[in-house]
Design an enzyme around this catalytic site. Structure first.
Site, PDB file in Angstrom:
ATOM      1  N   SER A 147       0.861  -1.189   0.000  1.00  0.00           N
ATOM      2  CA  SER A 147       0.000   0.000   0.000  1.00  0.00           C
ATOM      3  C   SER A 147       0.892   1.232   0.000  1.00  0.00           C
ATOM      4  O   SER A 147       2.053   1.156   0.418  1.00  0.00           O
ATOM      5  CB  SER A 147      -0.857   0.003   1.274  1.00  0.00           C
ATOM      6  OG  SER A 147      -1.526   1.234   1.427  1.00  0.00           O
ATOM      7  N   TYR A 160      -1.796  -0.338  10.586  1.00  0.00           N
ATOM      8  CA  TYR A 160      -1.976  -0.733   9.176  1.00  0.00           C
ATOM      9  C   TYR A 160      -0.695  -0.433   8.389  1.00  0.00           C
ATOM     10  O   TYR A 160      -0.185  -1.287   7.654  1.00  0.00           O
ATOM     11  CB  TYR A 160      -3.182   0.004   8.566  1.00  0.00           C
ATOM     12  CG  TYR A 160      -3.403  -0.341   7.109  1.00  0.00           C
ATOM     13  CD1 TYR A 160      -3.799  -1.618   6.726  1.00  0.00           C
ATOM     14  CD2 TYR A 160      -3.188   0.607   6.105  1.00  0.00           C
ATOM     15  CE1 TYR A 160      -3.984  -1.946   5.389  1.00  0.00           C
ATOM     16  CE2 TYR A 160      -3.372   0.292   4.766  1.00  0.00           C
ATOM     17  CZ  TYR A 160      -3.775  -0.984   4.406  1.00  0.00           C
ATOM     18  OH  TYR A 160      -3.941  -1.306   3.083  1.00  0.00           O
TER      19      TYR A 160
HETATM   20  N1  NAP Z   1      -8.698  -0.251  -1.356  1.00  0.00           N
HETATM   21  C1  NAP Z   1      -7.635   0.477  -1.100  1.00  0.00           C
HETATM   22  O1  NAP Z   1      -7.719   1.716  -1.083  1.00  0.00           O
HETATM   23  C2  NAP Z   1      -6.295  -0.172  -0.859  1.00  0.00           C
HETATM   24  C3  NAP Z   1      -5.169   0.641  -0.872  1.00  0.00           C
HETATM   25  C4  NAP Z   1      -3.926   0.064  -0.670  1.00  0.00           C
HETATM   26  C5  NAP Z   1      -3.804  -1.293  -0.469  1.00  0.00           C
HETATM   27  N2  NAP Z   1      -4.918  -2.062  -0.448  1.00  0.00           N
HETATM   28  C6  NAP Z   1      -4.715  -3.499  -0.210  1.00  0.00           C
HETATM   29  O2  NAP Z   1      -5.303  -4.230  -1.255  1.00  0.00           O
HETATM   30  C7  NAP Z   1      -5.609  -5.551  -0.816  1.00  0.00           C
HETATM   31  C8  NAP Z   1      -7.002  -5.929  -1.271  1.00  0.00           C
HETATM   32  O3  NAP Z   1      -7.938  -5.072  -0.653  1.00  0.00           O
HETATM   33  P1  NAP Z   1      -9.182  -4.446  -1.419  1.00  0.00           P
HETATM   34  O4  NAP Z   1      -8.990  -2.980  -1.444  1.00  0.00           O
HETATM   35  O5  NAP Z   1      -9.441  -5.165  -2.666  1.00  0.00           O
HETATM   36  O6  NAP Z   1     -10.351  -4.693  -0.329  1.00  0.00           O
HETATM   37  P2  NAP Z   1     -11.553  -5.726  -0.292  1.00  0.00           P
HETATM   38  O7  NAP Z   1     -12.475  -5.500  -1.444  1.00  0.00           O
HETATM   39  O8  NAP Z   1     -12.100  -5.611   1.095  1.00  0.00           O
HETATM   40  O9  NAP Z   1     -10.839  -7.125  -0.483  1.00  0.00           O
HETATM   41  C9  NAP Z   1     -10.124  -7.745   0.556  1.00  0.00           C
HETATM   42  C10 NAP Z   1     -10.015  -9.202   0.236  1.00  0.00           C
HETATM   43  O10 NAP Z   1      -9.245  -9.846   1.279  1.00  0.00           O
HETATM   44  C11 NAP Z   1      -9.951 -11.001   1.689  1.00  0.00           C
HETATM   45  N3  NAP Z   1      -9.659 -11.341   3.081  1.00  0.00           N
HETATM   46  C12 NAP Z   1      -9.792 -10.593   4.197  1.00  0.00           C
HETATM   47  N4  NAP Z   1      -9.456 -11.297   5.287  1.00  0.00           N
HETATM   48  C13 NAP Z   1      -9.094 -12.537   4.829  1.00  0.00           C
HETATM   49  C14 NAP Z   1      -8.658 -13.732   5.459  1.00  0.00           C
HETATM   50  N5  NAP Z   1      -8.526 -13.815   6.795  1.00  0.00           N
HETATM   51  N6  NAP Z   1      -8.374 -14.805   4.685  1.00  0.00           N
HETATM   52  C15 NAP Z   1      -8.529 -14.748   3.345  1.00  0.00           C
HETATM   53  N7  NAP Z   1      -8.932 -13.655   2.700  1.00  0.00           N
HETATM   54  C16 NAP Z   1      -9.211 -12.564   3.433  1.00  0.00           C
HETATM   55  C17 NAP Z   1     -11.422 -10.687   1.479  1.00  0.00           C
HETATM   56  O11 NAP Z   1     -12.153 -11.874   1.257  1.00  0.00           O
HETATM   57  P3  NAP Z   1     -13.085 -12.620   2.342  1.00  0.00           P
HETATM   58  O12 NAP Z   1     -13.696 -11.583   3.214  1.00  0.00           O
HETATM   59  O13 NAP Z   1     -14.062 -13.357   1.483  1.00  0.00           O
HETATM   60  O14 NAP Z   1     -12.150 -13.547   3.073  1.00  0.00           O
HETATM   61  C18 NAP Z   1     -11.367  -9.894   0.176  1.00  0.00           C
HETATM   62  O15 NAP Z   1     -11.383 -10.763  -0.926  1.00  0.00           O
HETATM   63  C19 NAP Z   1      -5.400  -5.537   0.696  1.00  0.00           C
HETATM   64  O16 NAP Z   1      -4.166  -6.138   1.006  1.00  0.00           O
HETATM   65  C20 NAP Z   1      -5.365  -4.053   1.034  1.00  0.00           C
HETATM   66  O17 NAP Z   1      -4.620  -3.802   2.196  1.00  0.00           O
HETATM   67  C21 NAP Z   1      -6.157  -1.548  -0.647  1.00  0.00           C
END
Ligand code: NAP
Length: 250
Positions: A147, A160
Site C-alpha cells: 500500500s 496498518y
Molecule cells: N482499497 C484500497 O484503497 C487499498 C489501498 C492500498 C492497499 N490495499 C490493499 O489491497 C488488498 C485488497 O484489498 P481491497 O482494497 O481489494 O479490499 P476488499 O475489497 O475488502 O478485499 C479484501 C479481500 O481480502 C480477503 N480477506 C480478508 N481477510 C481474509 C482472510 N482472513 N483470509 C482470506 N482472505 C481474506 C477478502 O475476502 P473474504 O472476506 O471473502 O475472506 C477480500 O477478498 C489488501 O491487502 C489491502 O490492504 C487496498
C-alpha cells in the site's frame, strides 16, 4: 473473452488470495481474460463460486477453495490445488488484507492483531506455501499487495502502515534471496474503490475513508492492470515495485 495473441500471461497458473472482492477479483477477471488459469482463495466461498462461474462462462478457467490466510494449512492447500488441477504454479498474488484503522489511544488491540495476522502472517504463510514449489519447479513469481501506507505513515494508520511496511520489507528481502529464477513484485496501491472500508470498526474512520474514496478512489481495474503488466514480462525481467495512486492523491 480470451484475446487471440500469445502473451506472457497466457497459460500461466495464478493463485490469488483475497479474490472474492476488490483488487483480487478485478485481477482474477483480467488475468482470466488474458488466458491465465486462476486458483481463487478467500473466506467467502459463495463469492468465489460466482467469480469462477463468471470466468468459466466467458471461456476461461478457474477453481477456488475457501481460504483463511490466518491458517497456514489453508494457504498450503490453495497452492496444492494449483498443482493438482493445473500441474504447476506460475504466480502467487498475496493480496488478502484488511485495514481497520483507528487512533492508537483507542487500544483496539483485536484489530491490531487481525491486521498483523492477515496482512503480515498471511503473506508469510503464502510465501511458505509457494516458495518450495517455485524452487522445485525452477520458476515462479510472487506478487504481494502492499500500500502507499507502506511508504508514508499517516495518523490513525500506525498499525496498518506497520503491516504494509512489513510486507514491503519482507518482499524486498525475498527478492534479494530469490536468486536468478524467481521474480518478486510489490504492488503499492493508493486509494482504490473496493470493499476495503468494510473491515473498519471505528465509525468515524470508516466515514472518512468512504468520503475520500468517493472523491478520488480509482477502479480496482487499475491495480489489476499493474499486476498483469508485471506478470506479462519475460522471465528475465523482474518488475520489483509499482506504486499506483489516484492522480488526485497527495
Ligand atoms: N482499497 C484500497 O484503497 C487499498 C489501498 C492500498 C492497499 N490495499 C490493499 O489491497 C488488498 C485488497 O484489498 P481491497 O482494497 O481489494 O479490499 P476488499 O475489497 O475488502 O478485499 C479484501 C479481500 O481480502 C480477503 N480477506 C480478508 N481477510 C481474509 C482472510 N482472513 N483470509 C482470506 N482472505 C481474506 C477478502 O475476502 P473474504 O472476506 O471473502 O475472506 C477480500 O477478498 C489488501 O491487502 C489491502 O490492504 C487496498
Amino acid at each position: 473473452m480470451k484475446t487471440n495473441f500469445m502473451s506472457g500471461i497466457e497459460g500461466k497458473v495464478v493463485v490469488i488470495t483475497g479474490a472474492s472482492s476488490g483488487i483480487g477479483e478485478a485481477t482474477a477477471l483480467l488475468l482470466a481474460e488474458r488466458g491465465a488459469k486462476l486458483v481463487l482463495g478467500a473466506r467467502r466461498e459463495d463469492r468465489l463460486e460466482a467469480l469462477a462461474d463468471r470466468i468459466a462462462k466467458a471461456g476461461g478457467s478457474a477453481v477456488y477453495a475457501s481460504t483463511d490466510v490466518k491458517r497456514r494449512d489453508d494457504l498450503s492447500n490453495l497452492v496444492k490445488l494449483a498443482g493438482d488441477r493445473y500441474g504447476k504454479l506460475d504466480v502467487l498474488v498475496n493480496n488478502a488484507g484488511i485495514g481497520p484503522i483507528s487512533p492508537l489511544d483507542e487500544l483496539r488491540v483485536k484489530d491490531w492483531e487481525e491486521m498483523i495476522d492477515i496482512n503480515i502472517k498471511g503473506v508469510l504463510y503464502g510465501i511458505a506455501a509457494a516458495l518450495p514449489v517455485f524452487r522445485k519447479q525452477g520458476f515462479g513469481h510472487f506478487v504481494n499487495t502492499a500500500s502507499t501506507a507502506g511508504i508514508i505513515v499517516k495518523p490513525n494508520m500506525a498499525v496498518y502502515a506497520g503491516t504494509k511496511f512489513a510486507v514491503r520489507a519482507i518482499t524486498e528481502g525475498l527478492r534479494q534471496e530469490a536468486g536468478d529464477k524467481l521474480r518478486v513484485t510489490i504492488i503499492s496501491p493508493g486509494f482504490v474503490r473496493t470493499d476495503f472500508a468494510d473491515s473498519m470498526t471505528n465509525a468515524e474512520m470508516k466515514t472518512q475513508i468512504l468520503d475520500t474514496m468517493d472523491k478520488m478512489a480509482i477502479s480496482p481495474d487499475a491495480i489489476a492492470r499493474a499486476i498483469a503488466f508485471a506478470i506479462d514480462q519475460p522471465a528475465e525481467v523482474d518488475v520489483n515495485e509499482i506504486i499506483i495512486r489516484p492522480t488526485a492523491q497527495g
